[in-house]
Design a protein around this motif. Structure first.
Motif, PDB file in Angstrom:
ATOM      1  N   GLY A 158       0.790  -1.220   0.000  1.00  0.00           N
ATOM      2  CA  GLY A 158       0.000   0.000   0.000  1.00  0.00           C
ATOM      3  C   GLY A 158       0.824   1.272   0.000  1.00  0.00           C
ATOM      4  O   GLY A 158       0.280   2.378   0.005  1.00  0.00           O
ATOM      5  N   LEU A 159       2.134   1.143   0.037  1.00  0.00           N
ATOM      6  CA  LEU A 159       2.994   2.336  -0.039  1.00  0.00           C
ATOM      7  C   LEU A 159       2.889   2.946  -1.435  1.00  0.00           C
ATOM      8  O   LEU A 159       2.778   2.229  -2.430  1.00  0.00           O
ATOM      9  CB  LEU A 159       4.460   1.956   0.220  1.00  0.00           C
ATOM     10  N   LEU A 160       2.949   4.245  -1.515  1.00  0.00           N
ATOM     11  CA  LEU A 160       3.066   4.900  -2.813  1.00  0.00           C
ATOM     12  C   LEU A 160       4.517   4.775  -3.295  1.00  0.00           C
ATOM     13  O   LEU A 160       5.407   4.494  -2.503  1.00  0.00           O
ATOM     14  CB  LEU A 160       2.672   6.370  -2.704  1.00  0.00           C
ATOM     15  N   ILE A 161       4.717   5.020  -4.584  1.00  0.00           N
ATOM     16  CA  ILE A 161       6.043   4.787  -5.178  1.00  0.00           C
ATOM     17  C   ILE A 161       6.601   6.076  -5.770  1.00  0.00           C
ATOM     18  O   ILE A 161       5.923   6.781  -6.513  1.00  0.00           O
ATOM     19  CB  ILE A 161       5.930   3.748  -6.321  1.00  0.00           C
ATOM     20  N   VAL A 162       7.866   6.376  -5.422  1.00  0.00           N
ATOM     21  CA  VAL A 162       8.595   7.436  -6.124  1.00  0.00           C
ATOM     22  C   VAL A 162       9.849   6.807  -6.719  1.00  0.00           C
ATOM     23  O   VAL A 162      10.571   6.070  -6.047  1.00  0.00           O
ATOM     24  CB  VAL A 162       8.969   8.620  -5.188  1.00  0.00           C
ATOM     25  N   THR A 163      10.084   7.062  -8.005  1.00  0.00           N
ATOM     26  CA  THR A 163      11.275   6.492  -8.647  1.00  0.00           C
ATOM     27  C   THR A 163      11.712   7.398  -9.773  1.00  0.00           C
ATOM     28  O   THR A 163      10.926   8.189 -10.304  1.00  0.00           O
ATOM     29  CB  THR A 163      11.002   5.034  -9.115  1.00  0.00           C
ATOM     30  N   GLU A 164      12.987   7.294 -10.108  1.00  0.00           N
ATOM     31  CA  GLU A 164      13.594   8.271 -11.019  1.00  0.00           C
ATOM     32  C   GLU A 164      13.430   7.907 -12.490  1.00  0.00           C
ATOM     33  O   GLU A 164      13.581   6.748 -12.887  1.00  0.00           O
ATOM     34  CB  GLU A 164      15.094   8.393 -10.702  1.00  0.00           C
ATOM     35  N   ALA A 165      13.145   8.938 -13.291  1.00  0.00           N
ATOM     36  CA  ALA A 165      13.198   8.808 -14.746  1.00  0.00           C
ATOM     37  C   ALA A 165      14.452   9.523 -15.226  1.00  0.00           C
ATOM     38  O   ALA A 165      14.728  10.647 -14.826  1.00  0.00           O
ATOM     39  CB  ALA A 165      11.964   9.435 -15.378  1.00  0.00           C
ATOM     40  N   MET A 166      15.214   8.837 -16.076  1.00  0.00           N
ATOM     41  CA  MET A 166      16.512   9.372 -16.504  1.00  0.00           C
ATOM     42  C   MET A 166      16.460  10.061 -17.853  1.00  0.00           C
ATOM     43  O   MET A 166      17.335  10.817 -18.203  1.00  0.00           O
ATOM     44  CB  MET A 166      17.488   8.218 -16.673  1.00  0.00           C
ATOM     45  N   ASP A 167      15.480   9.668 -18.660  1.00  0.00           N
ATOM     46  CA  ASP A 167      15.413  10.184 -20.017  1.00  0.00           C
ATOM     47  C   ASP A 167      13.983   9.993 -20.500  1.00  0.00           C
ATOM     48  O   ASP A 167      13.125   9.500 -19.762  1.00  0.00           O
ATOM     49  CB  ASP A 167      16.408   9.462 -20.922  1.00  0.00           C
ATOM     50  N   GLN A 182      10.567  11.037 -10.015  1.00  0.00           N
ATOM     51  CA  GLN A 182      11.728  11.787  -9.553  1.00  0.00           C
ATOM     52  C   GLN A 182      12.609  12.197 -10.728  1.00  0.00           C
ATOM     53  O   GLN A 182      12.880  11.398 -11.613  1.00  0.00           O
ATOM     54  CB  GLN A 182      12.524  10.911  -8.582  1.00  0.00           C
ATOM     55  N   LEU A 183      13.026  13.464 -10.728  1.00  0.00           N
ATOM     56  CA  LEU A 183      14.039  13.913 -11.686  1.00  0.00           C
ATOM     57  C   LEU A 183      15.293  14.254 -10.895  1.00  0.00           C
ATOM     58  O   LEU A 183      15.232  14.994  -9.905  1.00  0.00           O
ATOM     59  CB  LEU A 183      13.543  15.131 -12.471  1.00  0.00           C
ATOM     60  N   PHE A 191      16.288  20.299 -20.084  1.00  0.00           N
ATOM     61  CA  PHE A 191      15.028  21.012 -20.298  1.00  0.00           C
ATOM     62  C   PHE A 191      14.013  20.185 -21.075  1.00  0.00           C
ATOM     63  O   PHE A 191      12.816  20.273 -20.839  1.00  0.00           O
ATOM     64  CB  PHE A 191      15.298  22.352 -20.985  1.00  0.00           C
ATOM     65  N   SER A 192      14.479  19.359 -21.996  1.00  0.00           N
ATOM     66  CA  SER A 192      13.556  18.504 -22.749  1.00  0.00           C
ATOM     67  C   SER A 192      12.860  17.533 -21.804  1.00  0.00           C
ATOM     68  O   SER A 192      11.655  17.300 -21.910  1.00  0.00           O
ATOM     69  CB  SER A 192      14.318  17.722 -23.823  1.00  0.00           C
ATOM     70  N   LEU A 193      13.622  16.984 -20.880  1.00  0.00           N
ATOM     71  CA  LEU A 193      13.036  16.045 -19.934  1.00  0.00           C
ATOM     72  C   LEU A 193      12.059  16.755 -18.997  1.00  0.00           C
ATOM     73  O   LEU A 193      10.988  16.223 -18.674  1.00  0.00           O
ATOM     74  CB  LEU A 193      14.162  15.371 -19.130  1.00  0.00           C
ATOM     75  N   LEU A 194      12.395  17.959 -18.588  1.00  0.00           N
ATOM     76  CA  LEU A 194      11.486  18.728 -17.730  1.00  0.00           C
ATOM     77  C   LEU A 194      10.144  18.945 -18.437  1.00  0.00           C
ATOM     78  O   LEU A 194       9.079  18.766 -17.854  1.00  0.00           O
ATOM     79  CB  LEU A 194      12.111  20.088 -17.378  1.00  0.00           C
ATOM     80  N   ARG A 195      10.224  19.341 -19.691  1.00  0.00           N
ATOM     81  CA  ARG A 195       8.984  19.563 -20.451  1.00  0.00           C
ATOM     82  C   ARG A 195       8.151  18.288 -20.548  1.00  0.00           C
ATOM     83  O   ARG A 195       6.940  18.293 -20.328  1.00  0.00           O
ATOM     84  CB  ARG A 195       9.329  20.022 -21.872  1.00  0.00           C
ATOM     85  N   ILE A 204       5.800  15.582  -9.697  1.00  0.00           N
ATOM     86  CA  ILE A 204       7.225  15.472 -10.028  1.00  0.00           C
ATOM     87  C   ILE A 204       8.052  15.899  -8.825  1.00  0.00           C
ATOM     88  O   ILE A 204       7.847  16.986  -8.289  1.00  0.00           O
ATOM     89  CB  ILE A 204       7.593  16.417 -11.203  1.00  0.00           C
ATOM     90  N   LEU A 205       8.969  15.035  -8.407  1.00  0.00           N
ATOM     91  CA  LEU A 205       9.924  15.403  -7.356  1.00  0.00           C
ATOM     92  C   LEU A 205      11.192  15.880  -8.055  1.00  0.00           C
ATOM     93  O   LEU A 205      11.897  15.095  -8.691  1.00  0.00           O
ATOM     94  CB  LEU A 205      10.218  14.186  -6.477  1.00  0.00           C
ATOM     95  N   LEU A 206      11.479  17.171  -7.922  1.00  0.00           N
ATOM     96  CA  LEU A 206      12.568  17.780  -8.685  1.00  0.00           C
ATOM     97  C   LEU A 206      13.753  18.061  -7.769  1.00  0.00           C
ATOM     98  O   LEU A 206      13.725  18.991  -6.951  1.00  0.00           O
ATOM     99  CB  LEU A 206      12.081  19.090  -9.317  1.00  0.00           C
TER     100      LEU A 206
END
Lengths: 335, 335, 335, 335
Positions: A158-167, A182-183, A191-195, A204-206
């Motif tokens: 039941g935990l929520l999930i935060v995980t990183e995207a690299m591209d 997560q970024l 900037f492309s990834l941010l968009r 988004i966790l920045l």
């Protein structure tokens, strides 16, 4: 923008600067001072590049005045942003702990740790499936298989999930599996990834960049928000500094400074700032005392076997002790 | 890796460290000193994470010894890398100037500037079609249309083209149009992009990150090379520093340091380090005198109308004067 | 000073700021912009502390406009300062090399090195009699005996002497023996020492602090000049940075920046920036190419036996080669 | 010291390095690794200068291993140092607040503030009689008259006194008047002053330098202790950083790191780190939560009229609120 003229600037030089301001479509207002003249630029819709003026004859300085950010700014939105997730709110007055291993290594590893951090009070499970590593020869993560394990963790605990995207490729997959994307620090100005992240509609966790100013960090959030996603969580993780007593220099003044400049929530990652286990607890305590909206903590039941960042991961028992310790710091009334 | 023990470390603590080394698959060699014992790790195929040892009882420090880079290292390849382009070689003992506007703004603008920089001696035309900008509201480049203009410039002038790829989408397009692909400072640790760039088979100009160490920069080059592309050109462009007299702090000691550590060519971008036109000439002179293999210079015939970085762009006449000035600095024998 | 108000600042808040400006004895001029109001402070005789305004209700920023320095400023004195010593001028268009060991170790050592650097073209002999060392257990210099040796060097060779004063006691003695008094990086903000130095009437070589901004450095020179001594020579020696490829990061943009802001001469010490012998030549070349007025170079005939800084000292033959090399860089016309 | 050889270093090169080690009077132990040889230096009584080896043929790196500090080191003295003052102990497990204005401006001002901070729980009164200022034209303090006021404050209130000595002259006077002598950040490497301070026999509050490493800071304390004074209190006050959201970057990881490396007490000055009033409370909270042994806080009843640092001074009511708030953070058991 305020353009400061040399004490001996000639009327022709002052006139030339004013004319340039007008040529750019703005209004110029000279301000005669005791010693020198300054020229204010008015009616500019956004920041003006100081560089245009800085080497004109008679100019000694061009000082930006406008804030470059809009959507992230507290001037635009006065009330604090509260991000709503299933069973959880992130934002001021709430406090959330996200905990788990640096990298997802196996289902057993992930579930073992998840059970422990949940029992201790964490609401979100962290764990990387895609790992940005300084060396191409270091462990790079389980990828899709890691995401499947994270979904399993959510189902079982039941935990929520935060995980990183690299591209952009991993972003698409992460957006399907995670509750919070997560970024990382190294991608703060990708900037492309941010968009693209701003188009997922997900929170988004920045993370703050390795040596980013507060302004650059908020502008990175602005990129995300300008694509229509208002759910940005800022994450302070320290900036690079000289000295070797810690991996990064945790900058807790960003907490009140973000409060002043922006309505977005801010959490802190003491594990990456510390770089070694024995510094995590004092820094986590400090972050909470300074008023952050949450923590990101690395926990591993067998850190000595961890495929990355083992030395800064707490043992589950240490994490439990930390959670109890932190409870004593938040009497409830101080933010 | 050398693990330094506390003066009062017990035999059991020393034994535990040695056992851990062996458990990781390496060999442990204790070195008894005057005051304390240190333990060397032998037979490790690559760098070992200091973090594993750093909080073991009795350990006061774990010191990495191995160099983490392989393919970029001069230990692996003793002779200087020379990159061969049509009609041009980049590398030690050659000297190349790449010049042009920050951004491609129109065919007329690009061709006008290209003719001028070619006449002055530049061999490569620089100009961005994709622009990473701190603000989402700043000019972002002409994109594909800009690339078409760059191809036109090559056709008409014979200059080679270097232009930046910001992400995997633009990389594909840039690879089709450019002779050299530029990766920017903010993307120096965008590892996915580095890998993709390494698969294009094109020469890559890799800018140093905003606050990257030499080791991190070389590791970024290692990412590219590990995908099979040996044609990496390093580009020093200054690191962030306090102080406002220049935009970045140009670090010319990287030139001899890169020579020592690596076989790759290194060029310098004084324009981005300076941030203002009047600093470009002294910094360009300094870079050449320090022994770099080339320069990247921003030139614009109407910098006051430039859509980005106008204030650091030289006028064509200034560029011509600079090129003549630099000729006097390279008598030929000194590298 | 420009005080920037919040977009939603009330008339009462704006009025309160203006009233505070008047209460401080200055004049307040509101500048209504498109989005917000700013308030300029006029008739202030010197810099105003931003801190007074920064937390008043409705204020979001207070931006200093005035330059804090007076006597060092090129606005006050337009022509370059040329310092006249017996047989030597230091300043723009002249070029001077000061060379010698880090520390004076013996008469034989000093004279041996002095003869060599004189023969190669140095005009000033450098060598420390008082050594500021990070550790109390490191070699601290010969003191008075060292000064006697330096006087002997001057007598025998005709070279002028530059040597460091560490505190008020040594300053008195150094002032009697040296032609130029050096103040070290660690003492750049030792304000008592700066004042005392300004009362000696001697030329002062003022090293930039370990992490000083250009403004702080010029303000340190202002301290000296405010005591009546106009003969200050600024010495760039690099600032601290991350990265281990060099000891300090040599900041050559200070050369044109000092030219713009001040009339004082600026010399460069590449030896302390480098920290290792093999970086000295490229950095010395770069400094000369960037337009400095002189160099400070460490030379030792037996660097492996030097009591301090041996690793960055050139051998006399290397120094001779460097001097010949530099001759080729200064065709004469470029500053 | 560990000397790392190139992979292709010849036996003769390795031999030469070993011979040099022996020539310096130490013992050389070669450590053959998988890829390369390293040479350990044994039997060295203190740190060896890496510079001696770094440019020998075949050497790629020289890595210091020894800790340079002795008396400050926890390896030498395991138990925490507790400094005993009349009615007050400073050190681990105790907690002390030192509060007062930046500068002593008048008897009325000092006594007014002293009464307020005493009532709120401060045990030591801080206030400068001698003020190191960046500009020679800024307020420099009342000098001897200020010291007389401080003695009066002690008499009337019973508070102990901490005040800064700027140079050897003021040190002598300060030593007669103060209970604790403060040495400022800009004087952290004023080695003559450190030595003199160590001879006063008084407790010394040693602020961390603007950009000092932990090692340099501890070495400055070593200077004091090497003169026979064991009563050093370290004071973290932030290091310089990019970014303008706070004046300095408060480095709270020094608290656990100092605990690990040294037995000396460490207090924190959040006021100078903040530079603005609204950041003081969150940073003070954070410092306490991280485990410091005390705080230095600036308080002024009329900060808008303060002659220095008014913007970072708390109002007495804010200080009272802070003291109550901090009480909730120290339940007693956690250090």
């Amino acid at each position: 923008m305020l353009i400061v003229m040399d004490k001996d600037a000639t009327p022709a030089q002052i006139e030339a600067v004013a004319a340039k301001v007008v040529a750019l479509g703005f209004e110029a207002q000279p301000i005669p001072g005791g010693e020198r003249v300054a020229i204010a630029i008015l009616r500019n819709p956004g920041p003006v590049d100081p560089a245009v003026f800085v080497d004109m004859a008679g100019v000694i300085q061009a000082i930006p005045v406008s804030r470059p950010y809009k959507l992230v700014s507290r001037e635009i939105k006065r009330e604090d942003t509260i991000i709503k997730l299933p069973g959880l709110e992130v934002g001021r007055g709430r406090f959330v702990v996200m905990a788990g291993p640096c990298a997802v290594e196996s289902e057993t590893q992930a579930l073992t740790i998840a059970e422990r951090v949940k029992a201790a009070g964490a609401k979100v499970f962290r764990g990387g499936a895609y790992k940005p590593r300084t060396s191409p020869y270091s462990y790079q993560g389980l990828g899709k298989k890691g995401l499947a394990i994270l979904r399993k963790v959510r189902e079982e605990t039941g935990l929520l999930i935060v995980t990183e995207a690299m591209d952009q490729d991993s972003l698409k997959l992460v957006a399907e599996s995670a509750d919070i994307i997560q970024l990382g620090a190294r991608n703060m100005q990708n900037f492309s990834l941010l968009r693209c992240a701003g188009r997922t509609g997900k929170p988004i966790l920045l993370k703050r960049g390795m040596y980013a100013t507060l302004e650059e960090w908020l502008m990175a959030a602005e990129y995300i928000m300008s694509e229509g996603d208002p759910q940005v969580i800022l994450c302070e993780r320290g900036v690079r500094a000289i000295g070797e007593h810690a991996r990064n220099l945790l900058d807790l003044a960003t907490i009140p400074a973000v409060r002043r400049e922006s309505h977005l929530p801010i959490v802190v990652d003491p594990s990456h700032a510390a770089g070694r286990r024995d510094l995590v607890q004092p820094l986590a305590r400090a972050a909470v005392a300074a008023g952050c909206d949450g923590l990101l903590i690395e926990v591993h039941h067998e850190p000595e076997k961890a495929l990355s960042d083992g030395a800064q991961s707490l043992y589950p028992e240490q994490f439990e002790a930390l959670m109890q310790d932190l409870a004593g710091l938040r009497p409830g009334g101080w933010y």
